[in-house]
Design a protein around this motif. Structure first.
Motif, PDB file in Angstrom:
ATOM      1  N   SER A  75      19.959 -12.450  -2.262  1.00  0.00           N
ATOM      2  CA  SER A  75      19.499 -11.644  -3.394  1.00  0.00           C
ATOM      3  C   SER A  75      18.608 -12.492  -4.294  1.00  0.00           C
ATOM      4  CB  SER A  75      20.686 -11.090  -4.176  1.00  0.00           C
ATOM      5  OG  SER A  75      21.431 -12.131  -4.749  1.00  0.00           O
ATOM      6  N   TYR A  79      14.805 -11.579  -5.644  1.00  0.00           N
ATOM      7  CA  TYR A  79      14.379 -11.626  -7.042  1.00  0.00           C
ATOM      8  C   TYR A  79      13.212 -12.581  -7.222  1.00  0.00           C
ATOM      9  CZ  TYR A  79      18.292  -8.862  -8.689  1.00  0.00           C
ATOM     10  OH  TYR A  79      19.163  -7.851  -8.917  1.00  0.00           O
ATOM     11  N   VAL A 125      20.315  -2.439  -9.869  1.00  0.00           N
ATOM     12  CA  VAL A 125      21.540  -1.938 -10.501  1.00  0.00           C
ATOM     13  C   VAL A 125      21.382  -0.487 -10.932  1.00  0.00           C
ATOM     14  CG1 VAL A 125      22.336  -4.185 -11.251  1.00  0.00           C
ATOM     15  CG2 VAL A 125      20.906  -2.848 -12.764  1.00  0.00           C
ATOM     16  N   THR A 127      19.809   1.090 -13.336  1.00  0.00           N
ATOM     17  CA  THR A 127      20.051   1.456 -14.723  1.00  0.00           C
ATOM     18  C   THR A 127      18.897   0.962 -15.580  1.00  0.00           C
ATOM     19  OG1 THR A 127      21.441   1.138 -16.634  1.00  0.00           O
ATOM     20  CG2 THR A 127      21.431  -0.628 -15.037  1.00  0.00           C
ATOM     21  N   VAL A 130      19.113  -2.599 -18.736  1.00  0.00           N
ATOM     22  CA  VAL A 130      18.570  -3.955 -18.807  1.00  0.00           C
ATOM     23  C   VAL A 130      17.221  -3.996 -19.516  1.00  0.00           C
ATOM     24  CG1 VAL A 130      19.782  -4.995 -16.875  1.00  0.00           C
ATOM     25  CG2 VAL A 130      17.724  -3.660 -16.473  1.00  0.00           C
ATOM     26  N   TYR A 132      16.534  -3.432 -22.383  1.00  0.00           N
ATOM     27  CA  TYR A 132      16.653  -4.055 -23.710  1.00  0.00           C
ATOM     28  C   TYR A 132      16.234  -5.510 -23.648  1.00  0.00           C
ATOM     29  CZ  TYR A 132      19.501  -0.032 -24.772  1.00  0.00           C
ATOM     30  OH  TYR A 132      19.930   1.237 -24.950  1.00  0.00           O
ATOM     31  N   PRO A 135      11.735  -7.375 -23.946  1.00  0.00           N
ATOM     32  CA  PRO A 135      10.985  -8.134 -24.947  1.00  0.00           C
ATOM     33  C   PRO A 135      11.353  -9.611 -24.959  1.00  0.00           C
ATOM     34  CG  PRO A 135      11.932  -6.177 -25.938  1.00  0.00           C
ATOM     35  CD  PRO A 135      12.471  -6.256 -24.561  1.00  0.00           C
ATOM     36  N   ILE A 138       9.747 -11.259 -22.031  1.00  0.00           N
ATOM     37  CA  ILE A 138       8.292 -11.391 -22.194  1.00  0.00           C
ATOM     38  C   ILE A 138       7.973 -12.617 -23.043  1.00  0.00           C
ATOM     39  CG2 ILE A 138       6.266 -10.344 -23.261  1.00  0.00           C
ATOM     40  CD1 ILE A 138       7.250  -7.650 -22.371  1.00  0.00           C
ATOM     41  N   ILE A 139       8.707 -12.767 -24.153  1.00  0.00           N
ATOM     42  CA  ILE A 139       8.484 -13.922 -25.023  1.00  0.00           C
ATOM     43  C   ILE A 139       8.801 -15.213 -24.267  1.00  0.00           C
ATOM     44  CG2 ILE A 139       9.156 -15.042 -27.181  1.00  0.00           C
ATOM     45  CD1 ILE A 139       7.895 -12.517 -27.884  1.00  0.00           C
ATOM     46  N   LEU A 142       6.087 -16.042 -21.944  1.00  0.00           N
ATOM     47  CA  LEU A 142       4.915 -16.522 -22.675  1.00  0.00           C
ATOM     48  C   LEU A 142       5.064 -18.008 -22.992  1.00  0.00           C
ATOM     49  CD1 LEU A 142       2.285 -15.530 -24.036  1.00  0.00           C
ATOM     50  CD2 LEU A 142       3.597 -15.223 -26.109  1.00  0.00           C
TER      51      LEU A 142
ATOM     52  N   ILE B  12       0.184 -10.032 -25.748  1.00  0.00           N
ATOM     53  CA  ILE B  12       1.519 -10.100 -25.148  1.00  0.00           C
ATOM     54  C   ILE B  12       2.585 -10.049 -26.244  1.00  0.00           C
ATOM     55  CG2 ILE B  12       3.095 -11.596 -23.874  1.00  0.00           C
ATOM     56  CD1 ILE B  12       0.634 -12.572 -22.285  1.00  0.00           C
ATOM     57  N   LEU B  13       2.362 -10.818 -27.318  1.00  0.00           N
ATOM     58  CA  LEU B  13       3.322 -10.822 -28.421  1.00  0.00           C
ATOM     59  C   LEU B  13       3.444  -9.431 -29.033  1.00  0.00           C
ATOM     60  CD1 LEU B  13       2.705 -14.152 -30.329  1.00  0.00           C
ATOM     61  CD2 LEU B  13       4.769 -13.420 -29.160  1.00  0.00           C
ATOM     62  N   ALA B  16       5.413  -7.186 -26.805  1.00  0.00           N
ATOM     63  CA  ALA B  16       6.841  -7.510 -26.888  1.00  0.00           C
ATOM     64  C   ALA B  16       7.444  -6.956 -28.170  1.00  0.00           C
ATOM     65  CB  ALA B  16       7.043  -9.023 -26.809  1.00  0.00           C
ATOM     66  N   LEU B  19       7.827  -3.221 -27.908  1.00  0.00           N
ATOM     67  CA  LEU B  19       8.970  -2.889 -27.052  1.00  0.00           C
ATOM     68  C   LEU B  19      10.291  -3.115 -27.776  1.00  0.00           C
ATOM     69  CD1 LEU B  19       7.983  -4.264 -23.576  1.00  0.00           C
ATOM     70  CD2 LEU B  19       8.880  -2.013 -24.043  1.00  0.00           C
ATOM     71  N   MET B  20      10.329  -4.201 -28.549  1.00  0.00           N
ATOM     72  CA  MET B  20      11.550  -4.548 -29.280  1.00  0.00           C
ATOM     73  C   MET B  20      11.887  -3.435 -30.269  1.00  0.00           C
ATOM     74  SD  MET B  20      13.126  -7.885 -29.789  1.00  0.00           S
ATOM     75  CE  MET B  20      11.888  -9.104 -30.046  1.00  0.00           C
ATOM     76  N   CYS B  23      13.078  -0.393 -28.411  1.00  0.00           N
ATOM     77  CA  CYS B  23      14.439  -0.538 -27.898  1.00  0.00           C
ATOM     78  C   CYS B  23      15.459  -0.433 -29.022  1.00  0.00           C
ATOM     79  CB  CYS B  23      14.605  -1.883 -27.184  1.00  0.00           C
ATOM     80  SG  CYS B  23      13.851  -1.896 -25.570  1.00  0.00           S
ATOM     81  N   ARG B  26      15.889   3.068 -29.895  1.00  0.00           N
ATOM     82  CA  ARG B  26      16.601   3.820 -28.880  1.00  0.00           C
ATOM     83  C   ARG B  26      18.085   3.494 -28.880  1.00  0.00           C
ATOM     84  NH1 ARG B  26      15.270   4.415 -22.771  1.00  0.00           N
ATOM     85  NH2 ARG B  26      16.354   2.444 -22.897  1.00  0.00           N
ATOM     86  N   SER B  27      18.413   2.224 -29.190  1.00  0.00           N
ATOM     87  CA  SER B  27      19.813   1.826 -29.140  1.00  0.00           C
ATOM     88  C   SER B  27      20.611   2.484 -30.259  1.00  0.00           C
ATOM     89  CB  SER B  27      19.938   0.315 -29.248  1.00  0.00           C
ATOM     90  OG  SER B  27      19.587  -0.098 -30.537  1.00  0.00           O
ATOM     91  N   GLU B 108      27.614   3.856 -22.148  1.00  0.00           N
ATOM     92  CA  GLU B 108      27.691   3.296 -20.811  1.00  0.00           C
ATOM     93  C   GLU B 108      27.945   1.802 -20.924  1.00  0.00           C
ATOM     94  OE1 GLU B 108      23.739   3.288 -18.932  1.00  0.00           O
ATOM     95  OE2 GLU B 108      23.130   4.414 -20.682  1.00  0.00           O
ATOM     96  N   GLU B 111      26.181  -2.981 -16.821  1.00  0.00           N
ATOM     97  CA  GLU B 111      26.531  -3.201 -15.421  1.00  0.00           C
ATOM     98  C   GLU B 111      25.995  -4.518 -14.881  1.00  0.00           C
ATOM     99  OE1 GLU B 111      25.990   0.182 -12.738  1.00  0.00           O
ATOM    100  OE2 GLU B 111      25.433   1.284 -14.519  1.00  0.00           O
ATOM    101  N   LEU B 112      25.449  -5.312 -15.770  1.00  0.00           N
ATOM    102  CA  LEU B 112      24.837  -6.551 -15.280  1.00  0.00           C
ATOM    103  C   LEU B 112      25.884  -7.586 -14.945  1.00  0.00           C
ATOM    104  CD1 LEU B 112      21.678  -7.616 -17.205  1.00  0.00           C
ATOM    105  CD2 LEU B 112      21.975  -6.985 -14.852  1.00  0.00           C
ATOM    106  N   ILE B 115      24.091 -11.982 -10.706  1.00  0.00           N
ATOM    107  CA  ILE B 115      23.529 -12.098  -9.353  1.00  0.00           C
ATOM    108  C   ILE B 115      22.358 -13.055  -9.367  1.00  0.00           C
ATOM    109  CG2 ILE B 115      22.776 -10.823  -7.330  1.00  0.00           C
ATOM    110  CD1 ILE B 115      23.347  -8.254  -8.861  1.00  0.00           C
ATOM    111  N   GLN B 117      20.062 -15.996 -10.315  1.00  0.00           N
ATOM    112  CA  GLN B 117      20.272 -17.332 -10.862  1.00  0.00           C
ATOM    113  C   GLN B 117      19.023 -17.814 -11.555  1.00  0.00           C
ATOM    114  OE1 GLN B 117      21.724 -19.882  -7.809  1.00  0.00           O
ATOM    115  NE2 GLN B 117      23.787 -19.640  -8.559  1.00  0.00           N
TER     116      GLN B 117
END
Lengths: 165, 117
Positions: A75, A79, A125, A127, A130, A132, A135, A138-139, A142, B12-13, B16, B19-20, B23, B26-27, B108, B111-112, B115, B117
């Motif tokens: 796995s 990845y 997985v 779902t 993940v 969340y 960001p 990404i940082i 970078l 890129i910043l 990010a 997205l932050m 998120c 949304r949370s 929910e 589920e992480l 796996i 590494q």
């Protein structure tokens, strides 16, 4: 491949493998679980700049499969492959535009590597929970990409005499 | 470093950061409030239903507008009452004298595992 090319390719493969191993011994984490410096990517970038994308691709795949079998798991290979292939594709395209220095190329590579891995993790997985983490990754990409890019710039500056093409 | 590199880093910043924010917003949605007293779970309540929870005659928790707030406590320090309302996954209000812990959890469970590494 000519014989001297085969030899050089072997040297770079060994170097990339050693970097993978060093990273395993000394994890460069920035307080972010899973974040790595990606030292092996330094070798990939050097090959990308010194030769062409085809050899960088070959080296990337060989490196990932070998280090996966030696240090990781199946796995882990999947990845790594998803991250490595996406980041190499992005880097090769950005390099071709000739609008960015090696630091910018490496930056984009680091970010796309992490994004690619996260997308595969999301598929695996099944779902979106993940996402969340995106960001943060990404940082992290970078930062690591910039550091690797700076190293690559310094190495390229000092190895102009080395012609591999 | 070329100018384009800086522009790329900025983009890129920005992505990010966007997205932050996305998120975090949304949370906010959904989630449950878990109340535990003395380490044992007292009850769990949905954040979307407005209600008042009386906890052992020592604390009173109000769930309103998808946030939870400790309205009243019989303890002297009143730290938990002054705590701002909680709504996001992982936030908590703790009343130490009464050993009451109020935590927001997502519906929910993550589920992480390790796996990769």
């Amino acid at each position: 491949m000519k014989i001297n090319k085969v030899a050089v390719f072997g040297v770079f493969t060994a170097l990339a493998l050693i970097f993978s191993y060093i990273e395993l011994l000394i994890p460069f984490e920035f307080g972010i679980p899973g974040a790595k410096l990606g030292l092996a990517n330094l070798v990939i970038i050097l090959v990308l700049y010194k030769t062409d994308w085809k050899e960088a691709l070959l080296l990337s795949v060989v490196r990932i499969i070998l280090s996966g079998f030696i240090f990781g798991s199946l796995s882990g290979i999947l990845y790594s492959l998803s991250g490595g292939l996406i980041s190499l594709a992005v880097m090769a395209l950005l390099k071709r535009t000739d609008k960015f220095s090696v630091i910018g190329v490496s930056m984009a590579g680091g970010v796309s590597h992490n994004m690619g891995q996260l997308f595969v993790a999301m598929l695996a997985v099944n779902t979106y929970a993940v996402s969340y983490y995106l960001p943060v990754l990404i940082i992290a990409g970078l930062i690591t990409g910039t550091l690797i890019g700076i190293a690559a710039r310094e190495i390229l500056k000092r190895t102009t005499a080395l012609m591999l093409r | 470093m070329r100018k384009n590199d800086w522009i790329l880093a900025g983009c890129i910043l920005l992505a990010a950061a966007a997205l932050m924010v996305f998120c975090l917003q949304r949370s906010r949605q959904g989630g449950t409030v878990v109340v535990s007293v003395n380490g044992e779970i007292y009850g769990s309540y949905s954040l979307s239903d407005d209600r008042t929870v009386q906890i052992n005659n020592s604390n009173r928790l109000i769930i309103e507008n998808k946030t939870a707030k400790m309205e009243w406590a019989d303890c002297p320090d009143q730290v938990c009452v002054r705590h701002r309302e909680i709504s996001r996954d992982g936030e908590s209000i703790i009343c130490l004298p009464n050993q009451v812990v109020v935590t927001v959890q997502s519906e929910e469970s993550p589920e992480l595992d390790g796996i990769a590494q």
